[in-house]
Motif scaffolding. Sequence first.
Motif, PDB file in Angstrom:
ATOM      1  N   PRO A  13       0.858  19.575 100.212  1.00 59.06           N
ATOM      2  CA  PRO A  13       0.184  18.754 101.223  1.00 59.06           C
ATOM      3  C   PRO A  13      -1.027  19.484 101.790  1.00 59.06           C
ATOM      4  O   PRO A  13      -1.200  20.694 101.607  1.00 59.06           O
ATOM      5  CB  PRO A  13       1.271  18.548 102.288  1.00 59.06           C
ATOM      6  N   ALA A  14      -1.858  18.758 102.518  1.00 56.76           N
ATOM      7  CA  ALA A  14      -3.097  19.328 103.045  1.00 56.76           C
ATOM      8  C   ALA A  14      -2.830  20.537 103.938  1.00 56.76           C
ATOM      9  O   ALA A  14      -3.635  21.477 103.973  1.00 56.76           O
ATOM     10  CB  ALA A  14      -3.861  18.255 103.818  1.00 56.76           C
ATOM     11  N   GLU A  15      -1.693  20.543 104.663  1.00 61.84           N
ATOM     12  CA  GLU A  15      -1.394  21.634 105.599  1.00 61.84           C
ATOM     13  C   GLU A  15      -1.176  22.968 104.895  1.00 61.84           C
ATOM     14  O   GLU A  15      -1.187  24.025 105.525  1.00 61.84           O
ATOM     15  CB  GLU A  15      -0.142  21.308 106.424  1.00 61.84           C
ATOM     16  N   ALA A  16      -0.963  22.934 103.578  1.00 60.17           N
ATOM     17  CA  ALA A  16      -0.740  24.178 102.835  1.00 60.17           C
ATOM     18  C   ALA A  16      -2.045  24.892 102.511  1.00 60.17           C
ATOM     19  O   ALA A  16      -2.015  26.032 102.035  1.00 60.17           O
ATOM     20  CB  ALA A  16       0.010  23.887 101.543  1.00 60.17           C
ATOM     21  N   TYR A  17      -3.178  24.246 102.778  1.00 61.85           N
ATOM     22  CA  TYR A  17      -4.470  24.809 102.409  1.00 61.85           C
ATOM     23  C   TYR A  17      -5.267  25.225 103.636  1.00 61.85           C
ATOM     24  O   TYR A  17      -5.318  24.516 104.646  1.00 61.85           O
ATOM     25  CB  TYR A  17      -5.278  23.789 101.598  1.00 61.85           C
ATOM     26  N   ALA A  18      -5.915  26.385 103.528  1.00 60.83           N
ATOM     27  CA  ALA A  18      -6.819  26.866 104.571  1.00 60.83           C
ATOM     28  C   ALA A  18      -8.114  26.065 104.527  1.00 60.83           C
ATOM     29  O   ALA A  18      -8.368  25.327 103.558  1.00 60.83           O
ATOM     30  CB  ALA A  18      -7.102  28.349 104.353  1.00 60.83           C
ATOM     31  N   PRO A  19      -8.968  26.191 105.555  1.00 58.73           N
ATOM     32  CA  PRO A  19     -10.229  25.445 105.563  1.00 58.73           C
ATOM     33  C   PRO A  19     -11.118  25.668 104.340  1.00 58.73           C
ATOM     34  O   PRO A  19     -11.900  24.782 103.974  1.00 58.73           O
ATOM     35  CB  PRO A  19     -10.925  25.958 106.837  1.00 58.73           C
ATOM     36  N   ASN A  20     -10.987  26.826 103.694  1.00 57.62           N
ATOM     37  CA  ASN A  20     -11.819  27.089 102.510  1.00 57.62           C
ATOM     38  C   ASN A  20     -11.212  26.529 101.226  1.00 57.62           C
ATOM     39  O   ASN A  20     -11.733  26.761 100.131  1.00 57.62           O
ATOM     40  CB  ASN A  20     -12.079  28.587 102.355  1.00 57.62           C
ATOM     41  N   GLY A  21     -10.089  25.814 101.335  1.00 61.11           N
ATOM     42  CA  GLY A  21      -9.473  25.192 100.177  1.00 61.11           C
ATOM     43  C   GLY A  21      -8.452  26.042  99.461  1.00 61.11           C
ATOM     44  O   GLY A  21      -7.799  25.570  98.530  1.00 61.11           O
ATOM     45  N   GLN A  22      -8.265  27.309  99.885  1.00 59.53           N
ATOM     46  CA  GLN A  22      -7.250  28.172  99.278  1.00 59.53           C
ATOM     47  C   GLN A  22      -5.895  27.940  99.925  1.00 59.53           C
ATOM     48  O   GLN A  22      -5.805  27.587 101.109  1.00 59.53           O
ATOM     49  CB  GLN A  22      -7.627  29.640  99.449  1.00 59.53           C
ATOM     50  N   LEU A  23      -4.842  28.160  99.151  1.00 54.91           N
ATOM     51  CA  LEU A  23      -3.513  28.160  99.739  1.00 54.91           C
ATOM     52  C   LEU A  23      -3.419  29.296 100.749  1.00 54.91           C
ATOM     53  O   LEU A  23      -3.948  30.385 100.516  1.00 54.91           O
ATOM     54  CB  LEU A  23      -2.454  28.340  98.645  1.00 54.91           C
ATOM     55  N   TRP A  24      -2.767  29.042 101.865  1.00 56.15           N
ATOM     56  CA  TRP A  24      -2.709  30.045 102.935  1.00 56.15           C
ATOM     57  C   TRP A  24      -2.215  31.396 102.420  1.00 56.15           C
ATOM     58  O   TRP A  24      -2.723  32.450 102.807  1.00 56.15           O
ATOM     59  CB  TRP A  24      -1.793  29.567 104.059  1.00 56.15           C
ATOM     60  N   TRP A  25      -1.201  31.387 101.560  1.00 53.86           N
ATOM     61  CA  TRP A  25      -0.620  32.658 101.121  1.00 53.86           C
ATOM     62  C   TRP A  25      -1.467  33.356 100.048  1.00 53.86           C
ATOM     63  O   TRP A  25      -1.119  34.444  99.613  1.00 53.86           O
ATOM     64  CB  TRP A  25       0.810  32.470 100.630  1.00 53.86           C
ATOM     65  N   ARG A  26      -2.589  32.730  99.642  1.00 43.72           N
ATOM     66  CA  ARG A  26      -3.501  33.369  98.697  1.00 43.72           C
ATOM     67  C   ARG A  26      -4.711  33.988  99.395  1.00 43.72           C
ATOM     68  O   ARG A  26      -5.545  34.618  98.748  1.00 43.72           O
ATOM     69  CB  ARG A  26      -3.986  32.358  97.659  1.00 43.72           C
ATOM     70  N   LEU A  27      -4.812  33.798 100.697  1.00 42.10           N
ATOM     71  CA  LEU A  27      -5.971  34.302 101.426  1.00 42.10           C
ATOM     72  C   LEU A  27      -5.953  35.826 101.506  1.00 42.10           C
ATOM     73  O   LEU A  27      -4.899  36.433 101.676  1.00 42.10           O
ATOM     74  CB  LEU A  27      -6.003  33.744 102.854  1.00 42.10           C
ATOM     75  N   ARG A  28      -7.137  36.406 101.433  1.00 41.18           N
ATOM     76  CA  ARG A  28      -7.281  37.836 101.658  1.00 41.18           C
ATOM     77  C   ARG A  28      -7.761  38.085 103.087  1.00 41.18           C
ATOM     78  O   ARG A  28      -7.337  39.048 103.726  1.00 41.18           O
ATOM     79  CB  ARG A  28      -8.259  38.448 100.664  1.00 41.18           C
ATOM     80  N   TYR A  29      -8.649  37.199 103.571  1.00 39.70           N
ATOM     81  CA  TYR A  29      -9.241  37.375 104.904  1.00 39.70           C
ATOM     82  C   TYR A  29      -9.006  36.136 105.756  1.00 39.70           C
ATOM     83  O   TYR A  29      -8.799  35.029 105.243  1.00 39.70           O
ATOM     84  CB  TYR A  29     -10.747  37.642 104.799  1.00 39.70           C
ATOM     85  N   GLN A  30      -9.051  36.334 107.058  1.00 35.61           N
ATOM     86  CA  GLN A  30      -8.965  35.214 107.999  1.00 35.61           C
ATOM     87  C   GLN A  30     -10.095  34.233 107.705  1.00 35.61           C
ATOM     88  O   GLN A  30     -11.222  34.654 107.427  1.00 35.61           O
ATOM     89  CB  GLN A  30      -9.128  35.717 109.441  1.00 35.61           C
ATOM     90  N   PRO A  31      -9.839  32.933 107.733  1.00 32.94           N
ATOM     91  CA  PRO A  31     -10.917  31.967 107.491  1.00 32.94           C
ATOM     92  C   PRO A  31     -12.106  32.204 108.420  1.00 32.94           C
ATOM     93  O   PRO A  31     -11.939  32.314 109.630  1.00 32.94           O
ATOM     94  CB  PRO A  31     -10.249  30.618 107.782  1.00 32.94           C
TER      95      PRO A  31
END
Length: 264
Positions: A13-31
């Motif tokens: 769902p949309a809530e699983a993605y950060a504003p940059n379109g990456q999955l939250w758990w794939r982020l390296r840096y804070q959006p």
Amino acid sequence: MTAENRADSRDYPAEAYAPNGQLWWRLRYQPGSRRRFGDERKLAAWLTFNVNEGDTFTMADLRRALGDEVPNDAEHLNRRLRALRPDGWRIPSNTDDRTLPIGTYRLEAKGWHPGLGPRPKRDAVSDADRRRIFNRDGWRCVVCGVGSGEPYPENPDSKAVLTVGHRVARDLGGSVELDNLQTECKRCNEPLRHELGFPETLTELLPEVKRFRKSELETLLSWLQARQRIRNRVDAAYDRARRLSEGEQERLKHTLRTMIQGSR
């Protein structure tokens, strides 16, 4: 079903993605910044969208899901999982439930995750208040009565570690006022609060107390006035001795042996 049996590639769902379109758990840096995105947030997001309540997962599942973004260190992940508890998560391990294999965890309740917005502020208990609470409660768990560092009677290999718990759990509206805080061993901490819901009330207790004999009433009153079950002076000395360093305890044992031999 375990998390190991679920595929990581799926529609979220949309809530699983950060504003940059990456999955939250794939982020390296804070959006929108160059600050690292915290491991606790990654764990909360992955668990939310990949593990159902009641299902189990393992450390291997977490490492595969988060890849090289977290240290390959079981204790690091353990600490991050424990740090999710104040956000409403309940994730027992083998330490909490012996039916679980070592290294396996069960997701009992989901809490906050990054897709819900800013992380709720936590009301931390200060070190001064923590010591005040421990002193008030006689450095013993108010639920089961075990003292700091004492073995549990039914499990002598497991020693009690004290922490500060809530009479009314935080996710049930409990505050960090001293009146709502109490000394608990880690075994009796939050899981018991959730099982019992709201704590004992005077209205529930009084009918039982009114059936006591006078001697029993006097005993209960004396314990309440002392804020602990009254023990003799040897008990009290033992409680104090348990908090000595290992070296001091050894010296005390030597002194006791000398005193005992001298009294013969």
